[in-house]
Design an enzyme around this catalytic site. Structure first.
Site, PDB file in Angstrom:
ATOM      1  N   ARG A  63      42.595  34.091  37.532  1.00 49.62           N
ATOM      2  CA  ARG A  63      42.747  35.548  37.602  1.00 49.62           C
ATOM      3  C   ARG A  63      41.767  36.249  36.665  1.00 49.62           C
ATOM      4  NH1 ARG A  63      46.955  39.047  35.092  1.00 49.62           N
ATOM      5  NH2 ARG A  63      47.022  40.983  36.282  1.00 49.62           N
ATOM      6  N   HIS A  67      38.963  38.972  37.728  1.00 54.48           N
ATOM      7  CA  HIS A  67      38.930  40.314  37.135  1.00 54.48           C
ATOM      8  C   HIS A  67      37.609  40.559  36.414  1.00 54.48           C
ATOM      9  CE1 HIS A  67      43.422  41.589  37.174  1.00 54.48           C
ATOM     10  NE2 HIS A  67      43.112  40.872  38.248  1.00 54.48           N
ATOM     11  N   ASP A  68      37.023  39.511  35.848  1.00 56.61           N
ATOM     12  CA  ASP A  68      35.724  39.674  35.192  1.00 56.61           C
ATOM     13  C   ASP A  68      34.642  39.987  36.218  1.00 56.61           C
ATOM     14  OD1 ASP A  68      33.758  39.590  33.122  1.00 56.61           O
ATOM     15  OD2 ASP A  68      33.225  37.556  33.748  1.00 56.61           O
ATOM     16  N   VAL A  71      34.333  43.547  37.915  1.00 56.86           N
ATOM     17  CA  VAL A  71      33.934  44.691  37.084  1.00 56.86           C
ATOM     18  C   VAL A  71      32.637  44.327  36.362  1.00 56.86           C
ATOM     19  CG1 VAL A  71      34.614  46.297  35.263  1.00 56.86           C
ATOM     20  CG2 VAL A  71      36.365  45.303  36.748  1.00 56.86           C
ATOM     21  N   ASP A  75      30.117  38.699  33.850  1.00 62.72           N
ATOM     22  CA  ASP A  75      29.357  38.824  32.596  1.00 62.72           C
ATOM     23  C   ASP A  75      30.241  38.728  31.352  1.00 62.72           C
ATOM     24  OD1 ASP A  75      30.768  41.197  32.747  1.00 62.72           O
ATOM     25  OD2 ASP A  75      29.077  42.467  32.164  1.00 62.72           O
ATOM     26  N   ASN A  95      44.806  44.350  33.485  1.00 58.63           N
ATOM     27  CA  ASN A  95      44.381  43.306  32.548  1.00 58.63           C
ATOM     28  C   ASN A  95      45.333  43.096  31.376  1.00 58.63           C
ATOM     29  OD1 ASN A  95      42.094  42.779  34.065  1.00 58.63           O
ATOM     30  ND2 ASN A  95      40.806  44.193  32.894  1.00 58.63           N
ATOM     31  N   HIS A 194      46.680  33.034  45.079  1.00 58.37           N
ATOM     32  CA  HIS A 194      48.068  33.416  44.797  1.00 58.37           C
ATOM     33  C   HIS A 194      49.040  32.262  45.017  1.00 58.37           C
ATOM     34  CE1 HIS A 194      47.424  38.070  45.231  1.00 58.37           C
ATOM     35  NE2 HIS A 194      46.831  37.550  44.174  1.00 58.37           N
ATOM     36  N   THR A 195      48.497  31.080  45.308  1.00 52.72           N
ATOM     37  CA  THR A 195      49.365  29.908  45.432  1.00 52.72           C
ATOM     38  C   THR A 195      49.844  29.426  44.065  1.00 52.72           C
ATOM     39  OG1 THR A 195      49.560  27.696  46.392  1.00 52.72           O
ATOM     40  CG2 THR A 195      47.473  28.233  45.352  1.00 52.72           C
ATOM     41  N   ASP A 246      54.187  31.822  44.726  1.00 49.77           N
ATOM     42  CA  ASP A 246      54.440  30.787  45.732  1.00 49.77           C
ATOM     43  C   ASP A 246      55.727  30.086  45.318  1.00 49.77           C
ATOM     44  OD1 ASP A 246      54.606  28.527  47.282  1.00 49.77           O
ATOM     45  OD2 ASP A 246      52.595  27.786  46.831  1.00 49.77           O
ATOM     46  N   ASP A 254      47.588  24.575  46.161  1.00 45.92           N
ATOM     47  CA  ASP A 254      47.631  24.057  47.535  1.00 45.92           C
ATOM     48  C   ASP A 254      47.491  25.224  48.501  1.00 45.92           C
ATOM     49  OD1 ASP A 254      50.184  25.325  47.604  1.00 45.92           O
ATOM     50  OD2 ASP A 254      51.137  23.512  46.836  1.00 45.92           O
TER      51      ASP A 254
END
Length: 326
Positions: A63, A67-68, A71, A75, A95, A194-195, A246, A254
């Site tokens: 995640r 998120h890095d 945006v 970097d 965040n 999202h598993t 999940d 998975d």
């Protein structure tokens, strides 16, 4: 085709391969082969050691990397702390629940002892995402090209306008991914992350209690699953409780995410949104094949990991991941 033209085309192909095209700039395999030969082994060793003691870390690093990259590109701007004059990306709502910064700093500290000023925090994060998820399989799940440099700007105000929201419909999701030169295919494949991990009630409880503002539930949500979620998230105002994304295998990487999705058990509105598009649903169906999922996830992660990277003389190589060099 004449020999000269053939040779010219081969030369161009080689040149483009060396330079990198589109996403990725000058990323390449084994970037640190000469400058810091043990860099990737060091990252893996520390990450695997920490994941062995904390099975929630793979979801956190996956995640954080996402998120890095969304945006300012990949970097490591998400790792920077706020200063007296600037609120950094870390302060933005999406965040606030990020974690694992201490592990990345442990890796950075070790690499600074071995190869000072060589390995970027951006590369450490990209490798940590791959290595943490791969620990379960004891082998690398995808190839990480390296050569990223670290950004020197991190602004809280840039987060919400770049990171896709769990409340988005399909059209908006598709646009946010397209803004990063990622396709609908990438959107569906990367959603498979999202598993593993958890979701906070505040980001989906409207689907349980007030979907259209009439104290109603989202009709696209499996009613049995909705009843279970209500036992976990007892009110619309619960902003503390977390639920596994999940429910069958929240710590196992998975393709169960897609099986759940087909049962209308996607946790977020943005998950359910994938089934509102024929194109996306077709990809969901393809990813019900486990081998296809692992192959495609690796390819999409490589594309995501190359978004707007800094290379050459751009940016810097931070000495500490949470502050720019003085």
């Amino acid at each position: 085709m004449n020999t000269n033209l053939s040779s010219f085309l081969i030369s161009i192909a080689v040149l483009l391969g060396l330079l990198g095209v589109g996403h990725g700039g000058k990323l390449r395999k084994n970037f640190y082969e000469d400058s810091c030969p043990l860099a990737e082994d060091t990252v893996k060793e520390i990450i695997w050691k920490r994941v062995a003691c904390n099975s929630t870390l793979p979801a956190k690093f996956l995640r954080m990397h996402f998120h890095d990259c969304f945006v300012r590109g990949c970097d490591a701007s998400v790792l920077l702390d706020s200063t007296a004059n600037n609120k950094a990306e870390k302060e933005a709502v999406p965040n606030l629940s990020l974690a694992g910064f201490d592990v990345l700093e442990e890796v950075k500290t070790q690499l600074e002892k071995t190869c000072p000023g060589v390995v970027s925090c951006a590369d450490i994060l990209a490798l940590a995402a791959r290595d943490s998820v791969s620990y379960q399989f004891q082998r690398p799940l995808w190839e990480v090209l390296t050569g990223r440099r670290d950004g020197i700007i991190s602004r809280m105000s840039e987060v919400l306008v770049n990171i896709p929201s769990p409340f988005f419909d399909f059209t908006t999701l598709k646009q946010f991914f397209a803004n990063k030169s990622l396709t609908t295919h990438d959107l569906v494949v990367l959603s498979g992350g999202h598993t593993i991990g958890v979701g906070h009630c505040q980001f989906f409880s409207n689907r349980l209690y007030n979907f259209t503002g009439k104290n109603d539930a989202d009709p696209s949500l499996n009613s049995t699953y909705a009843a279970f979620l209500k036992t976990q998230c007892k009110s619309l105002t619960d902003n503390v409780t977390t639920v596994a994304m999940d429910p069958g295998s929240p710590l196992s990487f998975d393709n169960n995410y897609y099986k759940n999705l087909k049962l209308n058990q996607g946790l977020f509105q943005s998950d359910a949104a994938l089934l509102t598009s024929k194109e996306a649903t077709k990809t969901v169906d393809e990813l019900l094949d486990s081998d296809d999922f692992f192959t495609e996830f690796g390819q999409s992660m490589k594309r995501m990991g190359a978004i707007d990277v800094l290379s050459g003389s751009s940016g810097e190589i931070r000495k500490k991941c949470n502050v720019v060099n003085s």
